[in-house]
Scaffold this motif. Structure first.
Motif, PDB file in Angstrom:
ATOM      1  N   THR A   4       0.843  -1.192   0.000  1.00 53.66           N
ATOM      2  CA  THR A   4       0.000   0.000   0.000  1.00 53.66           C
ATOM      3  C   THR A   4       0.877   1.240   0.000  1.00 53.66           C
ATOM      4  OG1 THR A   4      -1.898   1.046   1.104  1.00 53.66           O
ATOM      5  CG2 THR A   4      -0.202   0.068   2.532  1.00 53.66           C
ATOM      6  N   SER A   5       0.257   2.394  -0.072  1.00 59.05           N
ATOM      7  CA  SER A   5       1.003   3.649   0.037  1.00 59.05           C
ATOM      8  C   SER A   5       0.603   4.330   1.344  1.00 59.05           C
ATOM      9  CB  SER A   5       0.707   4.565  -1.147  1.00 59.05           C
ATOM     10  OG  SER A   5      -0.549   5.191  -0.996  1.00 59.05           O
ATOM     11  N   LEU A  25       3.947  -3.707   3.294  1.00 60.85           N
ATOM     12  CA  LEU A  25       4.962  -2.865   2.670  1.00 60.85           C
ATOM     13  C   LEU A  25       4.284  -1.556   2.295  1.00 60.85           C
ATOM     14  CD1 LEU A  25       6.740  -5.368   0.249  1.00 60.85           C
ATOM     15  CD2 LEU A  25       7.339  -4.786   2.603  1.00 60.85           C
ATOM     16  N   MET A  26       4.806  -0.459   2.816  1.00 65.29           N
ATOM     17  CA  MET A  26       4.267   0.861   2.481  1.00 65.29           C
ATOM     18  C   MET A  26       5.263   1.580   1.593  1.00 65.29           C
ATOM     19  SD  MET A  26       2.220   2.118   5.834  1.00 65.29           S
ATOM     20  CE  MET A  26       1.352   3.355   4.910  1.00 65.29           C
ATOM     21  N   VAL A  27       4.752   2.167   0.528  1.00 70.44           N
ATOM     22  CA  VAL A  27       5.605   2.845  -0.445  1.00 70.44           C
ATOM     23  C   VAL A  27       5.181   4.294  -0.597  1.00 70.44           C
ATOM     24  CG1 VAL A  27       6.020   0.700  -1.706  1.00 70.44           C
ATOM     25  CG2 VAL A  27       4.185   2.218  -2.440  1.00 70.44           C
ATOM     26  N   MET A  28       6.122   5.085  -1.057  1.00 73.37           N
ATOM     27  CA  MET A  28       5.852   6.461  -1.438  1.00 73.37           C
ATOM     28  C   MET A  28       6.823   6.796  -2.555  1.00 73.37           C
ATOM     29  SD  MET A  28       5.999   9.992   0.766  1.00 73.37           S
ATOM     30  CE  MET A  28       7.777   9.959   0.964  1.00 73.37           C
ATOM     31  N   SER A  29       6.322   7.373  -3.627  1.00 71.86           N
ATOM     32  CA  SER A  29       7.177   7.727  -4.755  1.00 71.86           C
ATOM     33  C   SER A  29       7.008   9.209  -5.063  1.00 71.86           C
ATOM     34  CB  SER A  29       6.812   6.892  -5.983  1.00 71.86           C
ATOM     35  OG  SER A  29       7.691   7.173  -7.041  1.00 71.86           O
ATOM     36  N   ARG A  30       8.089   9.943  -4.928  1.00 71.72           N
ATOM     37  CA  ARG A  30       8.119  11.371  -5.226  1.00 71.72           C
ATOM     38  C   ARG A  30       9.313  11.643  -6.123  1.00 71.72           C
ATOM     39  NH1 ARG A  30       4.069  10.332  -3.408  1.00 71.72           N
ATOM     40  NH2 ARG A  30       2.900  11.220  -1.684  1.00 71.72           N
ATOM     41  N   PRO A  31       9.303  12.747  -6.863  1.00 76.44           N
ATOM     42  CA  PRO A  31      10.447  13.047  -7.730  1.00 76.44           C
ATOM     43  C   PRO A  31      11.772  13.133  -6.971  1.00 76.44           C
ATOM     44  CG  PRO A  31       8.588  14.444  -8.295  1.00 76.44           C
ATOM     45  CD  PRO A  31       8.217  13.708  -7.043  1.00 76.44           C
ATOM     46  N   SER A  32      11.732  13.584  -5.736  1.00 76.52           N
ATOM     47  CA  SER A  32      12.967  13.736  -4.967  1.00 76.52           C
ATOM     48  C   SER A  32      13.401  12.461  -4.260  1.00 76.52           C
ATOM     49  CB  SER A  32      12.810  14.846  -3.931  1.00 76.52           C
ATOM     50  OG  SER A  32      11.764  14.525  -3.032  1.00 76.52           O
ATOM     51  N   GLU A  33      12.440  11.570  -3.931  1.00 82.37           N
ATOM     52  CA  GLU A  33      12.790  10.385  -3.153  1.00 82.37           C
ATOM     53  C   GLU A  33      11.656   9.377  -3.154  1.00 82.37           C
ATOM     54  OE1 GLU A  33      14.909   9.958   1.061  1.00 82.37           O
ATOM     55  OE2 GLU A  33      12.891  10.781   1.241  1.00 82.37           O
ATOM     56  N   ASP A  34      12.020   8.096  -3.203  1.00 84.82           N
ATOM     57  CA  ASP A  34      11.073   7.004  -3.021  1.00 84.82           C
ATOM     58  C   ASP A  34      11.345   6.368  -1.668  1.00 84.82           C
ATOM     59  OD1 ASP A  34      10.174   7.509  -5.556  1.00 84.82           O
ATOM     60  OD2 ASP A  34      11.073   5.743  -6.468  1.00 84.82           O
ATOM     61  N   VAL A  35      10.307   5.787  -1.067  1.00 87.48           N
ATOM     62  CA  VAL A  35      10.428   5.163   0.255  1.00 87.48           C
ATOM     63  C   VAL A  35       9.777   3.789   0.215  1.00 87.48           C
ATOM     64  CG1 VAL A  35       9.741   5.325   2.692  1.00 87.48           C
ATOM     65  CG2 VAL A  35      10.386   7.396   1.436  1.00 87.48           C
ATOM     66  N   LEU A  36      10.422   2.822   0.865  1.00 88.69           N
ATOM     67  CA  LEU A  36       9.853   1.491   1.086  1.00 88.69           C
ATOM     68  C   LEU A  36      10.024   1.176   2.561  1.00 88.69           C
ATOM     69  CD1 LEU A  36       8.711  -1.276   0.121  1.00 88.69           C
ATOM     70  CD2 LEU A  36      11.076  -1.966  -0.236  1.00 88.69           C
ATOM     71  N   ALA A  37       8.907   0.956   3.239  1.00 82.35           N
ATOM     72  CA  ALA A  37       8.943   0.648   4.668  1.00 82.35           C
ATOM     73  C   ALA A  37       8.210  -0.662   4.930  1.00 82.35           C
ATOM     74  CB  ALA A  37       8.303   1.773   5.483  1.00 82.35           C
ATOM     75  N   VAL A  38       8.703  -1.421   5.906  1.00 80.62           N
ATOM     76  CA  VAL A  38       8.146  -2.719   6.261  1.00 80.62           C
ATOM     77  C   VAL A  38       7.511  -2.624   7.644  1.00 80.62           C
ATOM     78  CG1 VAL A  38       8.674  -5.136   6.710  1.00 80.62           C
ATOM     79  CG2 VAL A  38       9.901  -3.909   4.903  1.00 80.62           C
ATOM     80  N   TYR A  39       6.287  -3.111   7.741  1.00 85.39           N
ATOM     81  CA  TYR A  39       5.543  -3.122   8.996  1.00 85.39           C
ATOM     82  C   TYR A  39       5.081  -4.541   9.295  1.00 85.39           C
ATOM     83  CZ  TYR A  39       5.062   1.950   8.527  1.00 85.39           C
ATOM     84  OH  TYR A  39       5.322   3.288   8.409  1.00 85.39           O
ATOM     85  N   ASP A  40       5.003  -4.880  10.563  1.00 83.84           N
ATOM     86  CA  ASP A  40       4.342  -6.109  10.987  1.00 83.84           C
ATOM     87  C   ASP A  40       2.850  -5.828  10.878  1.00 83.84           C
ATOM     88  OD1 ASP A  40       3.153  -8.235  12.366  1.00 83.84           O
ATOM     89  OD2 ASP A  40       4.780  -8.343  13.813  1.00 83.84           O
ATOM     90  N   SER A  41       2.113  -6.675  10.194  1.00 83.29           N
ATOM     91  CA  SER A  41       0.693  -6.405   9.975  1.00 83.29           C
ATOM     92  C   SER A  41      -0.121  -6.449  11.267  1.00 83.29           C
ATOM     93  CB  SER A  41       0.106  -7.397   8.976  1.00 83.29           C
ATOM     94  OG  SER A  41       0.075  -8.690   9.532  1.00 83.29           O
ATOM     95  N   HIS A  42       0.389  -7.116  12.284  1.00 85.10           N
ATOM     96  CA  HIS A  42      -0.323  -7.194  13.562  1.00 85.10           C
ATOM     97  C   HIS A  42      -0.102  -5.884  14.300  1.00 85.10           C
ATOM     98  CE1 HIS A  42      -0.799 -11.332  12.507  1.00 85.10           C
ATOM     99  NE2 HIS A  42       0.510 -11.458  12.400  1.00 85.10           N
ATOM    100  N   GLY A  74      13.766   4.711  -6.714  1.00 85.77           N
ATOM    101  CA  GLY A  74      13.930   3.396  -6.110  1.00 85.77           C
ATOM    102  C   GLY A  74      12.779   2.438  -6.309  1.00 85.77           C
ATOM    103  N   LEU A  75      11.660   2.928  -6.868  1.00 86.79           N
ATOM    104  CA  LEU A  75      10.481   2.064  -7.017  1.00 86.79           C
ATOM    105  C   LEU A  75       9.841   2.241  -8.385  1.00 86.79           C
ATOM    106  CD1 LEU A  75       8.869   2.657  -3.510  1.00 86.79           C
ATOM    107  CD2 LEU A  75      10.203   0.687  -4.253  1.00 86.79           C
ATOM    108  N   GLN A  76      10.657   2.233  -9.415  1.00 81.92           N
ATOM    109  CA  GLN A  76      10.151   2.422 -10.771  1.00 81.92           C
ATOM    110  C   GLN A  76       9.760   1.083 -11.382  1.00 81.92           C
ATOM    111  OE1 GLN A  76       9.792   5.692 -11.325  1.00 81.92           O
ATOM    112  NE2 GLN A  76      10.755   5.791  -9.324  1.00 81.92           N
ATOM    113  N   LYS A  77       8.881   1.138 -12.372  1.00 81.00           N
ATOM    114  CA  LYS A  77       8.432  -0.071 -13.060  1.00 81.00           C
ATOM    115  C   LYS A  77       9.635  -0.816 -13.644  1.00 81.00           C
ATOM    116  CE  LYS A  77       5.242  -1.764 -16.502  1.00 81.00           C
ATOM    117  NZ  LYS A  77       4.232  -1.451 -17.478  1.00 81.00           N
ATOM    118  N   ASN A  78       9.671  -2.106 -13.433  1.00 83.74           N
ATOM    119  CA  ASN A  78      10.732  -2.999 -13.917  1.00 83.74           C
ATOM    120  C   ASN A  78      12.086  -2.767 -13.253  1.00 83.74           C
ATOM    121  OD1 ASN A  78       8.934  -4.242 -15.704  1.00 83.74           O
ATOM    122  ND2 ASN A  78       9.357  -2.716 -17.267  1.00 83.74           N
ATOM    123  N   GLU A  79      12.178  -1.820 -12.357  1.00 81.01           N
ATOM    124  CA  GLU A  79      13.439  -1.591 -11.661  1.00 81.01           C
ATOM    125  C   GLU A  79      13.124  -1.077 -10.263  1.00 81.01           C
ATOM    126  OE1 GLU A  79      17.433   1.078 -12.088  1.00 81.01           O
ATOM    127  OE2 GLU A  79      16.360   0.526 -13.892  1.00 81.01           O
TER     128      GLU A  79
END
Length: 144
Positions: A44-45, A89-106, A122-127
């Motif tokens: 999700t984002s 997995l939470m993501v955020m994609s901005r021109p200046s920075e992408d973020v990938l964070a991991v959370y325990d679902s509980h 860091g989170l582009q299609k195919n890469e």
């Protein structure tokens, strides 16, 4: 003569920066051992899931790119409801920075992230270099 030397140095520096590619942190933090037995993942984002009309298009693309990377990896199964997941997995994609964070679902979304990386492109299609960093950190933790 001096101007040519300075210009040459600037051009060399700019070319080296361009060839270096996206800026990502090569020293990813260790993956939490409590999640190495996880099987199901929800992506999700920070603004909502991929079906939320309020989610920015670049975040929607980042969600899809990470879901594709998860499926190619084969270790986790993508689910579309957070209550079915072991990991979020939470993501955020901005021109200046992408973020990938991991959370325990509980306890999610009220708990804090357990693992996080960020970087340009860091989170582009195919890469997805941020996902690759997470996968390597996961595999290292699982090998222990």
């Amino acid at each position: 003569m001096r101007k040519q030397a300075i210009l040459g140095a600037v051009v060399t520096l700019l070319m080296g920066t361009a060839l270096a590619g996206p800026a990502t942190d090569k020293s990813a933090p260790p993956f939490p051992g409590t999640l190495v037995n996880a099987r199901y993942v929800y992506v999700t984002s920070y603004d909502g899931d991929q079906f939320n009309p309020g989610v920015l298009p670049q975040d929607r693309r980042a969600i899809a790119a990470v879901q594709d990377a998860v499926e190619k990896w084969g270790k986790w199964v993508v689910v579309y409801k957070p209550q079915e997941a072991d990991v979020v997995l939470m993501v955020m994609s901005r021109p200046s920075e992408d973020v990938l964070a991991v959370y325990d679902s509980h306890g999610w979304p009220s708990n804090e992230f357990l693992w996080r990386v960020s970087g340009r492109e860091g989170l582009q299609k195919n890469e997805t270099p941020l996902f690759t960093q997470m996968r390597k950190a996961f595999e290292k933790a699982a090998a222990k």
